[in-house]
Design an enzyme around this catalytic site. Structure first.
Site, PDB file in Angstrom:
ATOM      1  N   ASP A 159      26.285 -22.846  27.991  1.00 58.26           N
ATOM      2  CA  ASP A 159      25.633 -23.091  26.707  1.00 58.26           C
ATOM      3  C   ASP A 159      25.752 -21.767  25.942  1.00 58.26           C
ATOM      4  O   ASP A 159      25.972 -20.708  26.545  1.00 58.26           O
ATOM      5  CB  ASP A 159      24.160 -23.449  26.966  1.00 58.26           C
ATOM      6  N   LEU A 160      25.622 -21.808  24.635  1.00 58.57           N
ATOM      7  CA  LEU A 160      25.785 -20.570  23.848  1.00 58.57           C
ATOM      8  C   LEU A 160      24.440 -19.943  23.471  1.00 58.57           C
ATOM      9  O   LEU A 160      24.098 -18.857  23.950  1.00 58.57           O
ATOM     10  CB  LEU A 160      26.602 -20.888  22.581  1.00 58.57           C
ATOM     11  N   ASP A 161      23.702 -20.669  22.635  1.00 59.03           N
ATOM     12  CA  ASP A 161      22.449 -20.115  22.118  1.00 59.03           C
ATOM     13  C   ASP A 161      21.420 -19.987  23.237  1.00 59.03           C
ATOM     14  O   ASP A 161      21.077 -20.974  23.866  1.00 59.03           O
ATOM     15  CB  ASP A 161      21.885 -21.023  21.010  1.00 59.03           C
ATOM     16  N   THR A 169      20.470 -16.682  19.291  1.00 58.69           N
ATOM     17  CA  THR A 169      20.487 -17.057  17.877  1.00 58.69           C
ATOM     18  C   THR A 169      19.208 -17.797  17.489  1.00 58.69           C
ATOM     19  O   THR A 169      19.012 -18.075  16.303  1.00 58.69           O
ATOM     20  CB  THR A 169      21.704 -17.948  17.567  1.00 58.69           C
ATOM     21  N   LYS A 190      15.179 -25.809  20.437  1.00 62.67           N
ATOM     22  CA  LYS A 190      16.232 -25.209  21.269  1.00 62.67           C
ATOM     23  C   LYS A 190      17.105 -26.284  21.901  1.00 62.67           C
ATOM     24  O   LYS A 190      16.599 -27.220  22.521  1.00 62.67           O
ATOM     25  CB  LYS A 190      15.626 -24.315  22.349  1.00 62.67           C
ATOM     26  N   SER A 211      28.289 -26.301  23.750  1.00 69.65           N
ATOM     27  CA  SER A 211      27.143 -26.008  22.875  1.00 69.65           C
ATOM     28  C   SER A 211      26.930 -27.103  21.837  1.00 69.65           C
ATOM     29  O   SER A 211      27.885 -27.734  21.392  1.00 69.65           O
ATOM     30  CB  SER A 211      27.407 -24.678  22.145  1.00 69.65           C
ATOM     31  N   ALA A 212      25.674 -27.296  21.440  1.00 69.32           N
ATOM     32  CA  ALA A 212      25.358 -28.269  20.388  1.00 69.32           C
ATOM     33  C   ALA A 212      25.643 -27.711  19.003  1.00 69.32           C
ATOM     34  O   ALA A 212      25.636 -28.443  18.017  1.00 69.32           O
ATOM     35  CB  ALA A 212      23.885 -28.649  20.486  1.00 69.32           C
ATOM     36  N   LYS A 257      22.850 -33.361  23.453  1.00 70.31           N
ATOM     37  CA  LYS A 257      22.078 -33.179  24.679  1.00 70.31           C
ATOM     38  C   LYS A 257      20.694 -33.775  24.423  1.00 70.31           C
ATOM     39  O   LYS A 257      20.189 -33.612  23.312  1.00 70.31           O
ATOM     40  CB  LYS A 257      21.920 -31.685  25.012  1.00 70.31           C
ATOM     41  N   GLU A 268      22.339 -22.984  31.317  1.00 71.69           N
ATOM     42  CA  GLU A 268      21.583 -23.535  30.186  1.00 71.69           C
ATOM     43  C   GLU A 268      20.202 -22.898  30.054  1.00 71.69           C
ATOM     44  O   GLU A 268      19.592 -22.560  31.066  1.00 71.69           O
ATOM     45  CB  GLU A 268      21.338 -25.034  30.439  1.00 71.69           C
ATOM     46  N   ASP A 269      19.713 -22.781  28.825  1.00 64.81           N
ATOM     47  CA  ASP A 269      18.356 -22.253  28.626  1.00 64.81           C
ATOM     48  C   ASP A 269      17.393 -23.322  28.122  1.00 64.81           C
ATOM     49  O   ASP A 269      16.204 -23.051  27.963  1.00 64.81           O
ATOM     50  CB  ASP A 269      18.352 -21.098  27.623  1.00 64.81           C
TER      51      ASP A 269
HETATM   52  C1  G6P Z   1      21.990 -24.968  19.608  1.00 63.63           C
HETATM   53  C2  G6P Z   1      20.622 -24.383  19.355  1.00 63.63           C
HETATM   54  C3  G6P Z   1      19.808 -25.311  18.487  1.00 63.63           C
HETATM   55  C4  G6P Z   1      20.569 -25.662  17.232  1.00 63.63           C
HETATM   56  C5  G6P Z   1      21.877 -26.326  17.597  1.00 63.63           C
HETATM   57  C6  G6P Z   1      22.717 -26.692  16.371  1.00 63.63           C
HETATM   58  O1  G6P Z   1      21.899 -25.973  20.549  1.00 63.63           O
HETATM   59  O2  G6P Z   1      19.946 -24.152  20.574  1.00 63.63           O
HETATM   60  O3  G6P Z   1      18.595 -24.682  18.172  1.00 63.63           O
HETATM   61  O4  G6P Z   1      19.808 -26.527  16.404  1.00 63.63           O
HETATM   62  O5  G6P Z   1      22.623 -25.448  18.412  1.00 63.63           O
HETATM   63  O6  G6P Z   1      23.189 -25.515  15.769  1.00 63.63           O
HETATM   64  P1  G6P Z   1      23.992 -25.433  14.411  1.00 63.63           P
HETATM   65  O7  G6P Z   1      24.615 -24.066  14.440  1.00 63.63           O
HETATM   66  O8  G6P Z   1      25.034 -26.526  14.430  1.00 63.63           O
HETATM   67  O9  G6P Z   1      23.026 -25.618  13.316  1.00 63.63           O
HETATM   68 MG    MG Z   2      20.669 -22.985  24.395  1.00 67.56          MG
END
Ligand code: G6P
Ligand code: MG
Length: 221
Positions: A10-12, A18, A46, A115-116, A146, A170-171
């Protein structure tokens, strides 16, 4: 090349933090709409997609908006968020992340991003990690967010591996659920109580050792 296991990150909240920038941008929107949005509220966003995040935010403020207005706010929030992202650099890579990627490289284990975020490629470029991943699955490549496992199943395809051969870092609760549903090994990074459904847990990536990864390879074989 070790082709027994592959890793999906996962990224964030795992590679970079972020969430603080999402918080500032969402908070400005809540301020403009006249209700309070706290850091605790931000936890609910998140791992959740942008569109769903807005719905959650509006339900916190008990605000109802037309579809048109929602679209307008989504564009506005992202513009503001991108101002923060454009200032990011490699100093924002979370502790232990770079070392873990180096360990995986040394062991010949491939990794992809799951990542989402629709901004994932830009964020990876900002912090200088874009070229390190064997593939990127982001919010633009999936139709189901997710906790649906879609993002990780596409990640497994990119790794040319079966789901059981994939390890997910994942967090977020939604991400751990997605990994578990996909039949992957889930590793929670962050608060233990929040991530109780994870197969393994670490407070931070700094705790993940090469030996731990080697054990996982043995376990999957
Ligand atoms: C990640 C973050 C979420 C965020 C989502 C969409 O999963 O944890 O908090 O809403 O990405 O991010 P974006 O950059 O597409 O707005
Ligand atoms: Mg995350």
């Amino acid at each position: 090349m070790n082709n027994k296991i592959g890793v999906i990150f996962d990224l964030d909240g795992v590679i970079v933090d972020t969430a603080k920038y999402h918080f500032l941008a969402w908070k400005n929107l809540a301020d403009a709409l006249g209700f309070e949005f706290t850091k605790k509220h931000n936890e609910l966003l998140k791992g959740v997609s942008r569109v769903r995040s807005l719905d959650i935010l509006l339900s916190i403020g008990n605000v109802k908006l037309s579809e048109e207005k929602k679209q307008e706010f989504l564009v506005c929030k992202n513009k503001e968020y991108l101002e923060f992202i454009k200032k990011m650099n490699s100093s924002e890579i979370l502790p232990g992340a770079l070392e873990l990627l180096n360990t995986l490289d040394a062991l010949g284990i491939k990794y992809v991003l799951g990542s989402a975020s629709k901004n994932a490629p830009l964020i990876l470029k900002q912090v200088g990690l874009f070229n390190r991943f064997a593939g990127i699955v982001d919010g633009n490549s999936v139709s189901k967010a997710k906790p649906d496992p879609e993002v990780f199943l596409i990640g497994a395809e990119k790794l040319n591996l079966q789901p059981e051969q994939c390890i997910v870092f994942e967090d977020a609760i939604a991400g751990i659920e997605a990994a578990n549903t996909a039949n992957m090994i889930s590793i929670g990074v962050g608060d233990k109580e929040t991530l109780e459904k994870a197969d393994f847990h670490f407070e931070s990536l700094t705790e993940v050792t090469a030996n731990f990864i080697k054990e996982l390879v043995k376990r999957v074989s």
